[in-house]
Each structure stands twice: as C-alpha cells, then as structure tokens.
Design a protein around this motif. Structure first.
Motif, short mmCIF file in Angstrom:
data_model
loop_
_atom_site.label_atom_id
_atom_site.label_comp_id
_atom_site.label_asym_id
_atom_site.label_seq_id
_atom_site.Cartn_x
_atom_site.Cartn_y
_atom_site.Cartn_z
N ALA A 467 0.81 -1.22 0.00
CA ALA A 467 0.00 0.00 0.00
C ALA A 467 0.84 1.26 0.00
O ALA A 467 0.34 2.35 -0.26
CB ALA A 467 -0.95 0.02 1.20
N THR A 468 2.14 1.10 0.31
CA THR A 468 2.99 2.29 0.26
C THR A 468 4.26 2.01 -0.53
O THR A 468 4.81 0.91 -0.47
CB THR A 468 3.44 2.77 1.67
N ALA A 469 4.70 3.03 -1.28
CA ALA A 469 5.94 2.93 -2.02
C ALA A 469 6.99 3.74 -1.27
O ALA A 469 6.75 4.91 -0.97
CB ALA A 469 5.76 3.46 -3.44
N PRO A 470 8.13 3.13 -0.92
CA PRO A 470 9.15 3.86 -0.16
C PRO A 470 9.83 4.96 -0.98
O PRO A 470 10.44 5.86 -0.43
CB PRO A 470 10.15 2.78 0.24
N ARG A 471 9.72 4.85 -2.32
CA ARG A 471 10.32 5.87 -3.17
C ARG A 471 9.52 5.96 -4.46
O ARG A 471 8.73 5.06 -4.76
CB ARG A 471 11.78 5.53 -3.50
N GLU A 472 9.73 7.04 -5.20
CA GLU A 472 9.06 7.19 -6.49
C GLU A 472 9.62 6.17 -7.47
O GLU A 472 10.83 6.02 -7.58
CB GLU A 472 9.36 8.62 -6.97
N SER A 473 8.72 5.44 -8.15
CA SER A 473 9.20 4.48 -9.13
C SER A 473 8.05 4.04 -10.04
O SER A 473 6.98 3.68 -9.55
CB SER A 473 9.78 3.25 -8.42
N GLY A 474 8.28 4.06 -11.36
CA GLY A 474 7.24 3.62 -12.29
C GLY A 474 5.94 4.36 -12.07
O GLY A 474 5.91 5.58 -11.99
N ILE A 475 4.85 3.60 -11.94
CA ILE A 475 3.54 4.25 -11.77
C ILE A 475 3.34 4.83 -10.36
O ILE A 475 2.33 5.47 -10.10
CB ILE A 475 2.37 3.27 -12.06
N PHE A 476 4.30 4.60 -9.45
CA PHE A 476 4.12 5.02 -8.06
C PHE A 476 4.80 6.33 -7.73
O PHE A 476 5.98 6.52 -8.03
CB PHE A 476 4.65 3.95 -7.10
N ALA A 477 4.05 7.22 -7.08
CA ALA A 477 4.68 8.34 -6.40
C ALA A 477 5.10 7.79 -5.03
O ALA A 477 4.60 6.76 -4.60
CB ALA A 477 3.69 9.48 -6.23
N LYS A 478 6.02 8.47 -4.35
CA LYS A 478 6.40 8.03 -3.02
C LYS A 478 5.17 8.12 -2.12
O LYS A 478 4.48 9.14 -2.10
CB LYS A 478 7.52 8.92 -2.48
N GLY A 479 4.89 7.06 -1.37
CA GLY A 479 3.72 7.08 -0.47
C GLY A 479 2.63 6.13 -0.96
O GLY A 479 2.93 5.09 -1.56
N ALA A 480 1.38 6.52 -0.70
CA ALA A 480 0.26 5.61 -0.98
C ALA A 480 0.20 5.19 -2.45
O ALA A 480 0.34 6.01 -3.35
CB ALA A 480 -1.04 6.29 -0.58
N THR A 481 -0.01 3.89 -2.69
CA THR A 481 0.02 3.36 -4.05
C THR A 481 -1.36 3.10 -4.66
O THR A 481 -1.49 2.93 -5.86
CB THR A 481 0.75 1.99 -4.07
N GLY A 482 -2.40 3.02 -3.82
CA GLY A 482 -3.72 2.66 -4.35
C GLY A 482 -3.77 1.20 -4.79
O GLY A 482 -4.56 0.83 -5.66
N VAL A 483 -2.94 0.37 -4.17
CA VAL A 483 -2.87 -1.04 -4.57
C VAL A 483 -4.22 -1.75 -4.35
O VAL A 483 -5.00 -1.34 -3.49
CB VAL A 483 -1.75 -1.77 -3.78
N ALA A 484 -4.46 -2.75 -5.16
CA ALA A 484 -5.64 -3.64 -5.10
C ALA A 484 -6.88 -3.06 -5.79
O ALA A 484 -7.79 -3.81 -6.13
CB ALA A 484 -6.00 -4.06 -3.68
N VAL A 485 -6.91 -1.76 -6.02
CA VAL A 485 -8.09 -1.17 -6.66
C VAL A 485 -8.33 -1.81 -8.03
O VAL A 485 -9.44 -2.26 -8.33
CB VAL A 485 -7.93 0.36 -6.83
N ARG A 486 -7.28 -1.85 -8.84
CA ARG A 486 -7.47 -2.35 -10.22
C ARG A 486 -7.78 -3.85 -10.24
O ARG A 486 -8.56 -4.31 -11.06
CB ARG A 486 -6.25 -1.99 -11.07
N THR A 487 -7.21 -4.58 -9.31
CA THR A 487 -7.53 -6.01 -9.21
C THR A 487 -9.00 -6.20 -8.84
O THR A 487 -9.69 -7.05 -9.43
CB THR A 487 -6.63 -6.69 -8.15
#
Ligand code: BES
Ligand code: ZN
Ligand code: ZN
Length: 496
Positions: A467-487
């Motif tokens: 649910a959190t990304a420790p750093r900016e990478s790919g589709i993720f900004a640092k912080g909340a990722t919004g994981v599981a929504v698309r699944t």
C-alpha cells in the motif's frame, strides 16, 4: 486530462513532447523511434552508440527537436528487455516518461502505441496501459502548503497508424476509470487522520453512492450494538470518533444469487491501542485505512463501468486509540458471528474489526469474499513493498483473484494456510485469539480471518507493504500506491 487519437505518425504531430521507446541490447532505434531518429539526423542512435541510452526499464532521456519535427522535445524511455516487455513494464516506462515531462512543466504529450504491444496483447489493453501509465505516473499527492508549484499535464495524443477507433476509445475509457479510481484510493490513504476521520470517510462513501446510484447503509454505534458487533465496537471504544460500518451495494445482475463481497480495513489511525506502537512505527498509521480506500474506490469504478455482476462492499471504520474506555489485552469479546475473541494484543486490531465485517458480508448475501487490509508488519518483512500477501480457503477462488491481479498488473503472492498454523490463534479461554507470537505473523492474520469466513470462498489480501511505495518508481509516487483497486475492479468485471 484530455485524450485524443490520431493516425498521423508521431513525427508530424505538434505537442510539447513526444515519447518514444527503446529496448535493451538493440544497437539502433526501431519502429516509431526509428522515424523520429531519422528526422533528427540519427541523434538518438548516436546516443545509443555512446552508451548514454541503454534501454534500461524506466530510463528517461530528453532531447530537443532542433527544428526538425513539429513537437518541441523527444523523450526516449527504456522499455527493458524488448522481446519480453509486458504491460506492467510498458506502464512503468510510460509513467516514468510522463512524470519527467510533467516535472519540466510540459502541458501536452504525443505517444505512439508500439505495434509489438498491440500484436502481443490487443488495442484495448495496450491503450488502457498507456492511459494508466500516464494518469498514475503523473499523480501527485495532496499537499497542504501555502505555496505550491502548479504543474499540470493537460492533453495526450495517442498515435496509432492502424487505428481501430472503437477499440482505442474503449481502452481510453477503461484506462481513465481504472486510473482515477486508483488515484482516489491514493488520495484517501494519504489524507492525514485529523482530516479523514471515520465520519469523513463515511461522507466520501456517501458521495460515491450518490454519484453512482449505489444502495448505501451506514450502521452507527447504536445499530452496531443492537446487532451485537462487539468486535468492531471494542476496537473503537478507545477513541471519541466512534465506529461505523459502511455497506454499499451494486446490483448489475439482479437475476443472479452470486454476490462478490469486498471487505476493507478502515482504521483511520492505528496508535496500537494500550500496547502502544513505538514512535517510529506510528508515523505512517494514517494509512491504516488503505484497504477501505481500495474497496471504496473500486466501488466507484464498478458503479461507473456497470458490469454484469453483483457486488457488496462492507467497510468497518474506526480509530485504534487510547483512553479510559480502551479495550485491554486479555479482554474477551463476543463477535457478531457468535465466536468469542481473546484480545492477545491490542495492536492486532484490524483482524478484529474485519471479523465482524466478514460475518456481516456473509449475512448480507456475499457468496464469495475478498478482504483487503494493511494487516501485518510481518508481510512487509516477507514480501517488502513490491507484492501483496495473499491467503485463502479455496483454490479456485484464489486462482480467480490471481488472474484478475495479473491482468490488472498487480503483484500478489500466495502464502500457505497449513492447518498446523492453527495453534497460533488457538485460545485457552475463547474460540480464537488475535495474536500468537512472532512466527508466521502474516499467516496468523489470515488464519484468524478464516475462522470468520468459514466455508464461504474467501481471499485475504495483506497490503501492509504494497500500500505504500518507499520511493518514487514507475507508476508510483512516493507514499500511498492505491494497490488492489485495479484487481478488485477487474474481479468484478470477470465475476459477471
Ligand atoms: N496496521 C498494522 C500493520 C501495519 C504495519 C500496517 C506496518 C502498515 C505498515 C496492524 O494493525 C498491526 O499493528 N499489526 C501488528 C500485529 C501484531 C501485534 C500481531 C504488527 O504487524 O506488528
Ligand atoms: Zn495495529
Ligand atoms: Zn492496524
């Protein structure tokens, strides 16, 4: 963001920048990148020869147009191993390129859809991936600063020479719905706990229900007490904010008795309770409602997409705080299901509120369940931030969730639920206890919840890491990722 389609080649569109791709171990440019390279007098190729452009996934190189093409800049982005590029990498590369463009203050982008991707997948999925890559990659978290730099990417033009307008349009629509929902979950997860209280979470849910015409029921404390939801009420007792159970229902297949039940942990702040968290671990606990955010955001998208399926969302919301009424280690609670719970640890509160939510989802007719929760620190130890921990009681249903995740481009990894692990949640004085020491911490969470899912096919997604990304990478900004929504959205679409 405005999305447009064109058959015109990238070399003749006029945008602030165009994005082209380069893969590893290729000595020269290919496809659309080749055309641009030629127009620029092979400047891209010379950078490849010089080893400055390697094609590594997400590597961004910005070039000017030297007056040779109508667009102002060319952004070359690495696709990784070209022959194996999947949609996951494709999104990652596009996100990196568009984020770089946004950071430069650019307003319009042109991007080609490589025919290799369309051939391997199809036009709908390829265009959806482009839209998701850009909308997710350029997302910025809400800030509360008196002065913020306002940068906005306003329009994107997708160039597809063999354009199938209908398919591409469908891809744009889906991509926007999936990405907006993900960004909505990111926004909710990122909101500070003083600005997103249980009641404010309910208000967000109300807005979603109104906008999408979903049935909504909110159980307040007196209703929860009447129903005997002591599990949720006990956790909430340590906070003035109280407890709510949000129930949202979408009926897209009224003739069917099959109902997909989505349950999300909504602890708007987790202090640990009387077994208070050490300071460094408490800081990020405003995000302990990321599961609830994922479920609400998915319902928003489902209400917009209107698939042929029935979906029920049950979201328990409260805080885990400390006052004179707070629940104590050693307390025994009677849950809505009738099963009693020994509180072995007040910081394992998520599974306690989910117990009542899972039972209530079953009572309300859910025939298959998925719960989403930032449940354990142990899953972060096991899988880091790069994957969601998955557990379940039914192989077929777990496989269904896995395929939905694969299509959505989200990484989920299944952990075993051997019955020998049962000893960890066995209590001497109650039906179950909520914690049994440090071994198999993530699995303990799953086993506890399984006692409430019982025979109903159920999958548990522990997103405490993902649910959190420790750093900016790919589709993720640092912080909340919004994981599981698309699944979850994908699952609801496939469920029909
Ligand atoms: N909300 C936490 C889990 C968590 C940890 C989420 C790190 C996000 C990042 C959960 O309520 C919790 O505190 N779990 C305890 C359980 C333990 C006491 C059995 C944990 O993992 O330490
Ligand atoms: Zn906790
Ligand atoms: Zn928690």
């Amino acid at each position: 963001m405005e999305w447009k389609l064109t058959r015109e080649p990238l070399a003749s569109v006029a945008t602030d920048a165009i994005i082209v791709f380069h893969s590893k171990e290729r000595e020269s440019t290919q496809g659309m990148a080749r055309e641009i390279d030629e127009a620029l007098g092979f400047r891209i190729s010379s950078l490849i020869t010089a080893g400055e452009i390697t094609g590594k996934l997400g590597e961004v190189t910005q070039l000017h147009n030297w007056g040779k093409i109508p667009s102002g800049r060319v952004i070359v982005v690495g696709l990784g191993e070209g022959d194996q590029t999947d949609l996951h990498q494709f999104r990652h590369a596009i996100a990196a390129a568009s984020r770089a463009a946004k950071q430069k203050g650019l307003k319009s982008l042109g991007i080609g859809c490589p025919s290799s991707i369309i051939d391997r997948y199809n036009a709908v999925d390829a265009v959806q991936a482009i839209v998701e890559g850009i909308e997710l990659g350029t997302y910025e978290h809400q800030k509360y600063q008196s002065e913020t730099k306002k940068r906005e990417l306003k329009s994107v033009l997708i160039s597809i020479p063999q354009l199938n307008e209908q398919a591409a349009q469908a891809g744009i629509e889906r991509g926007q719905i999936f990405a907006r929902a993900t960004n909505f979950a990111r926004y909710l997860s990122h909101e500070p706990a003083n600005l997103l209280t249980p009641q404010q979470f309910v208000d967000h849910a109300k807005q979603v229900a109104e906008k999408r015409g979903l049935d909504m029921e909110v159980l307040d404390e007196s209703r929860l007490a009447d129903l005997g939801m002591q599990a949720l009420l006990s956790v909430a007792r340590g906070s003035e904010a109280g407890a709510r159970m949000i129930v949202l229902s979408y009926r897209g297949a009224p003739e069917s008795t099959e109902v997909l039940g989505l349950v999300g942990k909504g602890v708007t702040f987790d202090s640990g309770g009387l077994q208070l968290k050490p300071s460094p671990f408490m800081l990020d606990m405003k995000e302990d409602m990321a599961g609830a955010a994922a479920v609400l955001a998915a319902m928003d998208a489902i209400g917009e997409l209107r698939p042929h399926s029935n979906v029920l969302a049950v979201i328990p919301v409260c805080e885990n705080m400390v006052n004179g009424q707070a629940y104590r280690p050693g307390d025994v609670i009677r849950s809505f299901s009738g099963k009693t719970i020994e509180v072995a640890h007040t910081d394992a509160e998520g599974r306690i509120i989910l117990a009542d939510a899972i039972s209530y989802a079953k009572r309300k007719g859910a025939t298959r369940l998925v719960d989403v929760a930032t449940l354990t620190g142990a899953v972060v130890v096991a899988l880091g931030h790069e994957a969601t921990g998955m557990m379940g009681n039914d192989e077929e249903w777990a496989d269904e969730v896995k395929s939905a995740a694969r299509i959505a481009g989200e990484r989920m990894w299944e952990l075993p639920m051997y019955k020998e692990y049962g000893i960890y949640v066995e209590s001497e004085i109650a039906d179950v206890k909520n914690e049994g020491g440090s071994p198999a911490g993530c699995i303990q969470g799953g086993l506890f919840l399984q006692a409430f899912a019982e025979e109903t096919p159920w999958v548990h997604l522990d997103i405490a890491g993902s649910a959190t990304a420790p750093r900016e990478s790919g589709i993720f900004a640092k912080g909340a990722t919004g994981v599981a929504v698309r699944t979850l959205i994908q699952l609801a679409v496939r469920f029909g």
